[in-house]
Design a protein around this motif. Structure first.
Motif, PDB file in Angstrom:
ATOM      1  N   ARG A  65       0.614  -1.360   0.041  1.00 44.42           N
ATOM      2  CA  ARG A  65      -0.190  -0.182   0.139  1.00 44.42           C
ATOM      3  C   ARG A  65       0.913   1.323  -0.061  1.00 44.42           C
ATOM      4  O   ARG A  65       0.318   2.348  -0.456  1.00 44.42           O
ATOM      5  N   LEU A  66       2.127   1.143   0.536  1.00 40.98           N
ATOM      6  CA  LEU A  66       2.972   2.386   0.429  1.00 40.98           C
ATOM      7  C   LEU A  66       4.009   2.315  -0.748  1.00 40.98           C
ATOM      8  O   LEU A  66       4.661   3.364  -0.961  1.00 40.98           O
TER       9      LEU A  66
ATOM     10  N   PRO B  24       9.905   3.028   2.237  1.00 43.57           N
ATOM     11  CA  PRO B  24       9.190   3.000   0.751  1.00 43.57           C
ATOM     12  C   PRO B  24       9.930   3.931   0.013  1.00 43.57           C
ATOM     13  O   PRO B  24       9.894   3.894  -1.367  1.00 43.57           O
TER      14      PRO B  24
END
Length: 248
Positions: free
Chosen positions: A14-15, A232
Motif C-alpha cells: 500500500r505504500l 518506501p
C-alpha cells in the motif's frame, strides 16, 4: 505486478504500489493460501516447491497482462518471479527483487544468515506453536526501530494465515535453494537490499548480484526485511531509477 512475501498479502504494497498505478496498469494478487485467496485451491503437491507459485504467476500474466510485465516481488516472491522469468523470459520486461534470498542457510563460503540447526529449530517452533512463533518473529522481521505498529501488523498478518498452509509454506520457503538458478536469469533485475536485515544479510545481495549478469544492486538504509513498508521512499527511488535506466 506486485507479489507479497511469506505470511503477508497484497495490502503490504500500500505504500509502494500506488505511485506506479499513475503510469502503469498494476496487478496485485494474493498467493494461493494467503490473504483472500481461495484456500480450497491450495495443493500441497503443487506447492511443495516454489515452481508451483511460479506457474501461477505465469497464468496471471497470461490472463491480465497486455505485454511483458515489470514484476516486483518481496522476499520469497522475488524468487518465485525469478523462476517464472527463467521459464518464460519473453513475458518479463524487468524483475524487481525486494529483500530476496536464494538460500537462507549458511553453506561456506555462502552466508545465508542461518545455520541448518537454526532453521530446523525455527520450523519446529512454528509447527508446535504457530501463533507464538508469529508474535516472536514478526517484530525482528519488520525491524524493531520502525515502531511496534508495523510489527503488530505483520503479527496479525501471520495469524490470519491458515496455520497448516503457513507451516507448509514456511518449510518450502526456508529450505529452498535456488542459488544454481541465478546464472540462468536473463531478465534485467534490480535487487533492493536493506543494509540491516535479519533474514537476508547484505552479503546475500552481493552474492546474487555477482551471479546474475543482468542485475543491479541497490542497498537502502533500513532495518528489517520489509523496506517497501519501512523505507518506501528509498525503495521506490531505487526502482524508479532502475526502470528509467531501462527506458521503462
Amino acid at each position: 505486478m506486485f507479489a507479497h512475501g511469506f505470511g503477508c498479502d497484497q495490502n503490504m504494497w500500500r505504500l509502494f504500489a500506488p505511485s506506479f498505478a499513475e503510469r502503469y496498469q498494476t496487478i496485485l494478487f494474493d498467493l494461493v493460501g494467503a490473504g483472500d485467496s481461495d484456500l480450497t485451491a491450495y495443493d500441497r503437491v503443487k506447492y511443495s516447491s516454489l515452481h508451483g507459485y511460479a506457474a501461477d504467476v505465469l497464468e496471471i500474466v497470461d490472463e491480465f497482462a497486455t505485454g511483458p510485465v515489470i514484476y516486483v516481488g518481496h522476499s520469497v516472491s522475488a524468487m518465485i518471479g525469478m523462476l517464472a522469468a527463467i521459464k518464460h523470459p519473453c513475458r518479463f520486461a524487468a524483475n524487481v527483487m525486494i529483500a530476496p534470498s536464494p538460500f537462507f542457510i549458511n553453506d561456506r563460503p555462502y552466508e545465508g544468515g542461518f545455520t541448518r540447526a537454526d532453521i530446523d529449530e525455527m520450523l519446529r517452533t512454528l509447527e508446535s506453536n504457530y501463533l507464538g512463533w508469529s508474535s516472536a518473529m514478526a517484530p525482528p522481521i519488520m525491524g524493531a526501530p520502525n515502531g511496534p505498529e508495523l510489527g503488530e501488523e505483520l503479527t496479525n498478518s501471520f495469524c490470519r494465515t491458515n496455520p497448516e498452509i503457513a507451516k507448509h509454506f514456511a518449510r518450502v520457503t526456508f529450505l529452498a535453494d535456488h542459488r544454481a538458478d541465478l546464472v540462468q536469469v536473463t531478465t534485467p533485475t534490480l535487487i533492493v537490499q536493506s543494509d540491516d536485515d535479519v533474514l537476508a544479510p547484505v552479503g546475500v545481495g552481493h552474492y546474487m548480484h555477482a551471479r546474475m549478469p543482468t542485475s543491479t544492486l541497490a542497498i537502502v538504509k533500513n532495518v528489517g526485511h520489509c523496506p517497501h513498508l519501512t523505507a518506501p521512499g528509498p525503495s521506490r527511488q531505487a526502482t524508479e531509477a532502475f526502470l528509467d535506466n531501462l527506458g521503462l
